[in-house]
Design a protein around this motif. Structure first.
Motif, PDB file in Angstrom:
ATOM      1  N   GLU A 193      -3.671   9.662   3.481  1.00  0.00           N
ATOM      2  CA  GLU A 193      -4.746   8.713   2.580  1.00  0.00           C
ATOM      3  C   GLU A 193      -3.939   7.894   1.935  1.00  0.00           C
ATOM      4  O   GLU A 193      -2.495   7.957   1.488  1.00  0.00           O
ATOM      5  N   TRP A 194      -4.627   6.766   1.259  1.00  0.00           N
ATOM      6  CA  TRP A 194      -4.027   5.940   0.333  1.00  0.00           C
ATOM      7  C   TRP A 194      -3.902   6.407  -0.965  1.00  0.00           C
ATOM      8  O   TRP A 194      -4.856   7.075  -1.527  1.00  0.00           O
ATOM      9  N   ASP A 245      -6.809   0.664  -3.333  1.00  0.00           N
ATOM     10  CA  ASP A 245      -7.044  -1.042  -3.019  1.00  0.00           C
ATOM     11  C   ASP A 245      -5.553  -1.592  -2.761  1.00  0.00           C
ATOM     12  O   ASP A 245      -5.520  -2.846  -2.734  1.00  0.00           O
ATOM     13  N   GLY A 246      -4.535  -0.736  -2.602  1.00  0.00           N
ATOM     14  CA  GLY A 246      -3.347  -1.427  -2.497  1.00  0.00           C
ATOM     15  C   GLY A 246      -3.049  -2.272  -3.975  1.00  0.00           C
ATOM     16  O   GLY A 246      -3.515  -2.262  -4.978  1.00  0.00           O
ATOM     17  N   GLY A 283       1.039  -1.028   0.013  1.00  0.00           N
ATOM     18  CA  GLY A 283       0.065  -0.138  -0.153  1.00  0.00           C
ATOM     19  C   GLY A 283       0.745   1.197  -0.001  1.00  0.00           C
ATOM     20  O   GLY A 283       1.660   1.250   0.729  1.00  0.00           O
ATOM     21  N   ALA A 284       0.534   2.275  -0.843  1.00  0.00           N
ATOM     22  CA  ALA A 284       1.216   3.381  -0.844  1.00  0.00           C
ATOM     23  C   ALA A 284       0.515   4.548  -0.367  1.00  0.00           C
ATOM     24  O   ALA A 284      -0.760   4.654  -0.412  1.00  0.00           O
ATOM     25  N   ARG A 285       1.118   5.229   0.747  1.00  0.00           N
ATOM     26  CA  ARG A 285       0.635   6.345   1.533  1.00  0.00           C
ATOM     27  C   ARG A 285       0.909   7.754   0.951  1.00  0.00           C
ATOM     28  O   ARG A 285       2.258   7.979   0.791  1.00  0.00           O
TER      29      ARG A 285
END
Length: 386
Positions: free
Chosen positions: A333-334, A338-339, A325-327
């Protein structure tokens, strides 16, 4: 981030040579890229209630210094955000360029942020090119390239890093919950050889160590995680063109080793390129992952994404896949809603195709930069634009 050496700048080389480089790059881009580059998603949905066997977080390029508090504040914010979304993380990896200059006071500022911020108990560090940067500053504390290395040896730079990292060697293998975390790093800088520039120099001993550890780890059937500040060419975002077209002096030897192990997940910083760009994660045969930057994510043209921007990763490891997952650490927030799921086995690595908001691919099979992008970067390099 790479620092340019203007004495070795391409503009000083014969035009015919530069033209040949451009032609070669454009041909390579046409051969490697294409609509079929992204791997097909063969992963079934995770069963409801599935719990990861391991969670860890990854940051890079924090560039903390004693003279500028802004990057310390960004790192504090990053650690708070990651703790909020991954409170049970077993480890934090900071993948190089922890500091701006590699000076004792910079390491002290970096350590102060860790002590004041929530983070996993286990912190793993890799060395970046900026950990060698004390060599660019004179006795008055001013940048002075004319007196490089300003009394600083590579051993001094490495010693300060190793003290901060709490170990005795630049490269190491640590196991967390039964998973291997292999930390690599440059053992030399420009004092040994000016041609190294800002790239990673990996000794034969380090390469042999890596192959030994990967061979041993491969028997488990699990993925293993490899960290090096500098990326391999022709892998993640922006590594198919100047100035990131080499980045590792022994890149051919390193690639030969990694190509044998599809279970390897290889994390790189250095470029600062934002996780919103194409090819953030690629699968040449192993999996390569861009870790962006805490301090200053960049667009491909080297411009900052924006004031205050900051990015990092959360990684969850399941029995048959790795979720990444990229933050967006500024907005909490992402970046990828959905990763991204990577299927890793002893025979193949596959990454779930994923599109950016613009419809371009964030994933792929080692896609090179487009010919137009190659041309743009080449012309910028001729007129001295960074």
């Amino acid at each position: 981030m790479r620092m340019y050496n203007w004495t070795r700048h391409p503009a000083k080389r014969p035009f015919r040579t530069r033209l040949m480089w451009l032609f070669t790059a454009m041909v390579a881009a046409q051969v490697v890229s294409g609509p079929g580059a992204a791997a097909e998603n063969e992963l079934a949905a995770l069963p409801a209630g599935s719990q990861p066997e391991l969670v860890f977080t990854v940051l890079s390029d924090s560039h903390v210094s004693s003279f500028d508090k802004s990057n310390s504040l960004k790192l504090e914010r990053a650690l708070r955000d990651l703790n909020a979304v991954a409170p049970g993380a077993a480890a934090l990896v900071v993948n190089g360029d922890l500091t701006e200059r590699g000076k004792p006071e910079d390491y002290k500022a970096f350590q102060s942020v860790l002590e004041a911020s929530p983070h996993p108990k286990q912190v793993l560090l890799t060395i970046g090119n900026h950990e060698y940067y004390s060599s660019w500053y004179d006795a008055s504390g001013q940048w002075n390239a004319s007196t490089f290395p300003n009394g600083e040896s590579e051993e001094q730079s490495k010693s300060r890093f190793l003290e901060a990292a709490g170990r005795s060697r630049i490269y190491e293998d640590t196991q967390i919950n039964g998973y291997h975390f292999i930390l690599l790093g440059s053992e030399q800088y420009r004092q040994s050889d000016a041609s190294i520039e800002e790239d990673a120099y990996l000794s034969q001993e380090q390469l042999d160590f890596l192959e030994t550890q990967l061979k041993a780890a491969s028997g488990s059937g699990r993925p293993f995680f490899v960290f090096l500040h500098q990326p391999l060419p022709n892998t993640i975002t922006g590594t198919s063109a100047y100035p990131n077209h080499r980045s590792v002096v022994q890149h051919e030897a390193l690639l030969r080793i990694l190509n044998k192990y599809p279970q390897a997940v290889f994390f790189n910083g250095h470029t600062h390129y934002t996780l919103r760009l194409d090819q953030a994660v690629v699968t040449p045969s192993f999996t390569a992952v861009n870790t962006s930057s805490v301090s200053n994510p960049l667009q491909l043209d080297q411009r900052a994404v924006g004031t205050g921007e900051s990015e990092g990763l959360v990684v969850k490891v399941y029995k048959d896949r790795v979720w990444i997952g990229a933050r967006d650490l500024m907005r909490n927030e992402w970046i990828w809603p959905d990763g991204l799921q990577v299927g890793v086995t002893a025979t193949a690595a596959s990454v779930q195709p994923m599109l950016s908001s613009s419809g371009s691919s964030l994933t792929g099979a080692g896609q090179a930069a487009s010919p137009v992008h190659q041309l743009l970067l080449w012309f910028k390099s001729q007129i001295g634009l960074r």
